[in-house]
Design a protein around this motif. Structure first.
Motif, PDB file in Angstrom:
ATOM      1  N   ALA A 525       0.844  -1.111   0.053  1.00 58.59           N
ATOM      2  CA  ALA A 525       0.064   0.193   0.087  1.00 58.59           C
ATOM      3  C   ALA A 525       0.842   1.096  -0.106  1.00 58.59           C
ATOM      4  O   ALA A 525       0.652   2.182  -0.634  1.00 58.59           O
ATOM      5  N   VAL A 526       2.129   1.229   0.849  1.00 57.89           N
ATOM      6  CA  VAL A 526       2.889   2.503   0.644  1.00 57.89           C
ATOM      7  C   VAL A 526       3.576   2.392  -0.752  1.00 57.89           C
ATOM      8  O   VAL A 526       3.633   3.647  -1.083  1.00 57.89           O
ATOM      9  N   ALA A 527       3.772   1.461  -1.259  1.00 51.44           N
ATOM     10  CA  ALA A 527       4.613   1.550  -2.564  1.00 51.44           C
ATOM     11  C   ALA A 527       3.529   1.906  -3.698  1.00 51.44           C
ATOM     12  O   ALA A 527       3.941   2.299  -4.578  1.00 51.44           O
ATOM     13  N   CYS A 528       2.229   2.015  -3.242  1.00 53.99           N
ATOM     14  CA  CYS A 528       1.348   2.403  -4.625  1.00 53.99           C
ATOM     15  C   CYS A 528       1.266   3.895  -4.602  1.00 53.99           C
ATOM     16  O   CYS A 528       0.936   4.635  -5.356  1.00 53.99           O
ATOM     17  N   LYS A 529       2.145   4.500  -3.645  1.00 53.84           N
ATOM     18  CA  LYS A 529       2.656   6.027  -3.792  1.00 53.84           C
ATOM     19  C   LYS A 529       3.824   6.341  -4.113  1.00 53.84           C
ATOM     20  O   LYS A 529       4.494   7.228  -3.990  1.00 53.84           O
ATOM     21  N   ASP A 530       4.478   5.219  -4.720  1.00 55.98           N
ATOM     22  CA  ASP A 530       5.886   5.439  -5.140  1.00 55.98           C
ATOM     23  C   ASP A 530       5.922   6.462  -6.246  1.00 55.98           C
ATOM     24  O   ASP A 530       5.101   6.743  -7.082  1.00 55.98           O
ATOM     25  N   VAL A 531       7.196   7.051  -6.448  1.00 60.33           N
ATOM     26  CA  VAL A 531       7.234   8.118  -7.472  1.00 60.33           C
ATOM     27  C   VAL A 531       7.252   7.589  -8.949  1.00 60.33           C
ATOM     28  O   VAL A 531       7.067   8.363  -9.947  1.00 60.33           O
ATOM     29  N   LEU A 561      -5.306   5.588  -5.966  1.00 61.27           N
ATOM     30  CA  LEU A 561      -4.376   5.358  -7.024  1.00 61.27           C
ATOM     31  C   LEU A 561      -5.173   5.312  -8.255  1.00 61.27           C
ATOM     32  O   LEU A 561      -4.893   5.403  -9.378  1.00 61.27           O
ATOM     33  N   ALA A 562      -6.872   4.959  -8.273  1.00 61.35           N
ATOM     34  CA  ALA A 562      -7.591   4.761  -9.387  1.00 61.35           C
ATOM     35  C   ALA A 562      -7.646   6.197 -10.280  1.00 61.35           C
ATOM     36  O   ALA A 562      -8.183   6.188 -11.341  1.00 61.35           O
ATOM     37  N   ALA A 569      -1.519   2.392 -14.193  1.00 58.62           N
ATOM     38  CA  ALA A 569      -1.323   2.111 -12.842  1.00 58.62           C
ATOM     39  C   ALA A 569      -3.005   2.364 -12.415  1.00 58.62           C
ATOM     40  O   ALA A 569      -3.707   1.844 -11.397  1.00 58.62           O
ATOM     41  N   SER A 570      -3.776   3.328 -12.892  1.00 58.55           N
ATOM     42  CA  SER A 570      -5.282   3.442 -12.631  1.00 58.55           C
ATOM     43  C   SER A 570      -5.968   2.423 -12.769  1.00 58.55           C
ATOM     44  O   SER A 570      -6.935   1.917 -11.919  1.00 58.55           O
ATOM     45  N   GLN A 571      -5.851   1.921 -13.895  1.00 56.78           N
ATOM     46  CA  GLN A 571      -6.580   0.463 -14.435  1.00 56.78           C
ATOM     47  C   GLN A 571      -6.144  -0.565 -13.410  1.00 56.78           C
ATOM     48  O   GLN A 571      -7.097  -1.474 -13.063  1.00 56.78           O
ATOM     49  N   ALA A 572      -5.063  -0.785 -13.143  1.00 52.14           N
ATOM     50  CA  ALA A 572      -4.689  -1.945 -12.244  1.00 52.14           C
ATOM     51  C   ALA A 572      -5.434  -1.710 -10.945  1.00 52.14           C
ATOM     52  O   ALA A 572      -5.733  -2.730 -10.285  1.00 52.14           O
TER      53      ALA A 572
END
Length: 717
Positions: A525-531, A561-562, A569-572
């Motif tokens: 979940a933290v990595a979903c905000k990776d640069v 993230l959607a 990324a948003s589709q994933a």
């Protein structure tokens, strides 16, 4: 290529000897010269000159067309109208004036409507003058635009109709009788904003005509006239005259206002804050700032202008409010202004908070009890701006009882950089044993930054599971083939690596190993905000099969993230949320209460897309005690539509008496989306809609109810 570049690259079509008049290519010729020499002007030559690369040639050509003895035929209107988009504002204004001399005005109407919103005031005024000069002959050309959205209509068509006065009455009545609700509402709104004379003229023209449409016209125009009369009665009888020249017309320099304080008494400046003119409000704010310190009454009035529609007023209000004795009490509003869409206002607000010094740090830390998305956009950048001075305050709240405060405090320390983290190593280490998984994940990220900052320059490189793990994107087949060589703990460690390819491949490897446990899900979940976009997408895909106990943290991150600008990324993120099914619904619905409008909209879209699973949860949310949840649940229900919406009619009707304006408006929108057969099942809907249109306290709700009542009348007929 831009329009300006295209203009520079235009050829110079003629040399000086081939122009019809001397000085045609060097000077702006007077109008009387063009008129007296019109026998030498050839229309074909002038039309050719409109494409010349020199602005003076194009300007003389378009003005010379107006001096011709015969009107321009309709076939030449598109050619002349191209000059309305010229890079030179003088050419554009002259083209708008020249179009007054067309034989048939209707072909010119679309071009002049667009020119009426030109960024140059002179061009816009010339276009509106030309349209006004056409009189009633141009009104049929406005008919195709009556059903445009109000914002478009109000900028272009409404000012033209307002200037026509009595000439437009028959046209307005035809639009009201036409049966198109959008055209009717646009026409009504135009007259509501007109003066009392225009309203009286329209009501007199309508006379005693019967029908629901004309009853609505009389009611709304009568209400508009009444509100205007009450406002006039409440307004000061005598307008304030300002002793300083230009105070009500120009934005004056700060030093000029400071030298003229004797002419600008505080009481008058306080009243001037409510003036409708932007220049008056800005100058009044600068004058009050020069009178500093502000009184409590003045600071309250200035705080209201922090939400003004004009960016110049908001910026001046920010600079004035910091001089109030209770500036720290207004800090919550200033933090929101620091995320203003206007960059200058946001910068001024951030500088104002920074200027408050150390007291502002403690006040900002007290506001950390918010969602992480809000803190990331407002509070944390302001704290980070204070640098090392903010570190002790953030460390003090690391043991706050609310997990959101602990998360935001850790994020603030991370934002301060490695030096602040190294000084707080002991406190961060303790947070790795926090009871909240999101706090633990952030603490581990902070410890990784500390480790990278403190490791020696010559360090042992961590072994990679595959030879090309750091050189290319390892595909799924190759990753599954090498799954026996992969260790979950090693991959989780590599997910913190400084190389984007290594981090992305680490999350691909974790996907190949199967579902993550709760601890790994928190780190994903933290990595979903990776640069890096690729890392965000792979981290999201690794959350498939996430444990139920981690969904409360994972689902909000995926919904955020959607709306990622990267489509993959948003589709994933959406794909993984949908894979959770009904288990994700309570956490999606909980986001209906988020103060961030974009998060609300994303949660509503997700709920609508998974309507088969989310419908029961959305229906239950209609009865929530939180106003925002009720409003967004009704919006989602309206978008879901079908049998789910039709079956909830009684519950939606009950929301028409909701205390929250947004919920009532959403309820009307949902009811308008139902089928006519469902409407007929309740005989009282017409009365309900009419009562709402008359009595509701919100104009937006009343307008929506008027449109709904019209649709109900049409169904009844």
């Amino acid at each position: 290529m831009s329009r300006r570049d295209a203009s520079r690259n235009r050829p110079q079509l003629r040399d000086a000897r081939s122009f019809p008049l001397a000085g045609f290519d060097t000077d702006v010729l007077p109008t009387d010269v063009l008129q007296s020499q019109n026998g030498k002007l050839d229309k074909a030559t002038l039309l050719e000159c409109l494409q010349d690369g020199r602005a003076v040639v194009r300007l003389n050509a378009v003005r010379a067309l107006a001096a011709l003895a015969t009107p321009l035929p309709a076939a030449d209107v598109p050619t002349v109208s191209v000059s309305l988009r010229d890079t030179d504002p003088g050419v554009r204004a002259a083209a708008a004036t020249t179009l007054r001399h067309v034989a048939d005005c209707l072909p010119a109407v679309p071009f002049l409507l667009e020119a009426s919103i030109d960024k140059s005031a002179a061009v816009a005024e010339a276009a509106r003058d030309t349209l006004h000069g056409f009189g009633g002959a141009m009104l049929p050309g406005l008919e195709p635009y009556l059903s445009k959205p109000w914002n478009w209509f109000a900028a272009r068509v409404a000012p033209v109709l307002a200037r026509q006065g009595a000439t437009a009455l028959d046209f307005a009545i035809r639009a009201l009788e036409g049966g198109d609700p959008t055209a009717r509402d646009n026409m009504l709104a135009t007259f509501e904003q007109s003066d009392d004379e225009a309203i009286r003229s329209l009501l007199a023209a309508i006379g005693t005509r019967a029908g629901p449409t004309f009853e609505l016209v009389r009611e709304r125009l009568g209400r508009a006239a009444g509100v205007r009369a009450r406002s006039a009665a409440a307004a000061p009888r005598a307008a304030i005259s300002y002793a300083l020249d230009g105070f009500d017309t120009d934005l004056l320099a700060v030093d000029l206002i400071a030298k003229s304080m004797a002419k600008l008494p505080r009481a008058d400046m306080l009243v001037a804050l409510r003036d409708g003119r932007i220049a008056v409000r800005v100058n009044a704010l600068q004058a009050l700032a020069a009178h500093a310190p502000l009184t409590l009454a003045e600071s309250a009035a200035v705080a209201v202008l922090l939400k003004d529609t004009s960016a110049s007023v908001r910026s001046a209000a920010v600079r004035a409010i910091v001089l109030a004795p209770n500036a720290l009490d207004i800090l919550p509003v200033l933090t929101l202004v620091s995320a203003d869409k206007d960059a200058r206002v946001a910068r001024d607000a951030a500088e104002a908070v920074h200027a408050l010094g150390t007291p502002a740090i403690d006040a900002l830390v007290k506001l950390l009890l918010v969602e992480p998305e809000i803190a990331d956009a407002t509070l944390l950048p302001l704290l980070v701006r204070h640098g090392e001075a903010a570190r002790p305050a953030l460390v003090r709240v690391l043991h706050h009882p609310d997990a959101r405060v602990r998360c935001n405090a850790l994020a603030g320390l991370i934002g301060l950089g490695s030096d602040a983290l190294v000084q707080s190593t002991a406190q961060v280490t303790i947070m790795t044993r926090d009871q909240d998984p999101a706090v633990r994940a952030l603490a581990r990220q902070a410890l990784s930054m500390i480790a990278r900052a403190t490791r020696p320059h010559i360090a042992e490189v961590r072994p990679l599971p595959l030879d090309d793990f750091a050189d290319k994107v390892v595909d799924e087949a190759e990753m599954k083939k090498a799954s026996k060589k992969l260790s979950a703990s090693a991959l989780l460690a590599l997910a913190q690596d400084g190389r984007p390819l290594v981090r992305g491949n680490a999350w691909r490897g974790l996907q190949a190993l199967g579902p993550l446990d709760s601890e790994a899900a928190m780190r994903a979940a933290v990595a979903c905000k990776d640069v890096e976009t690729d890392v965000r997408r792979e981290a999201a895909l690794s959350l498939r099969g996430c444990p139920d106990e981690a969904l409360a943290t994972v689902v909000p991150v995926l919904v955020h993230l959607a709306r990622d600008p990267d489509k993959a990324a948003s589709q994933a993120a959406r794909q993984i949320v949908f894979s959770f099914g009904k288990k994700a619904v309570p956490h999606v619905v909980a986001l209906f209460a988020a103060r961030d409008g974009a998060a609300n909209a994303a949660a509503v879209r997700i709920a609508v897309a998974m309507s088969d699973d989310s419908a029961p949860g959305v229906l239950a949310a209609i009865e929530s005690p939180l106003p925002l949840v009720r409003e967004n649940a009704l919006r989602a229900l309206a978008d879901i539509g079908g049998k789910v919406l039709d079956g909830a009619m009684d519950r939606v009707v009950a929301r028409l008496s909701d205390s929250h304006d947004g919920a009532r408006f959403a309820a009307v929108a949902a009811l308008r989306g139902m089928s006519a057969d469902v409407w007929r099942k309740r005989g009282d809907l017409r009365d309900v809609a009419r009562r709402l249109a008359r009595e509701d306290s919100s104009r937006v709700v009343r307008d929506a109810a008027v449109a709904w009542a019209t649709e109900l009348d049409r169904v009844a007929l």
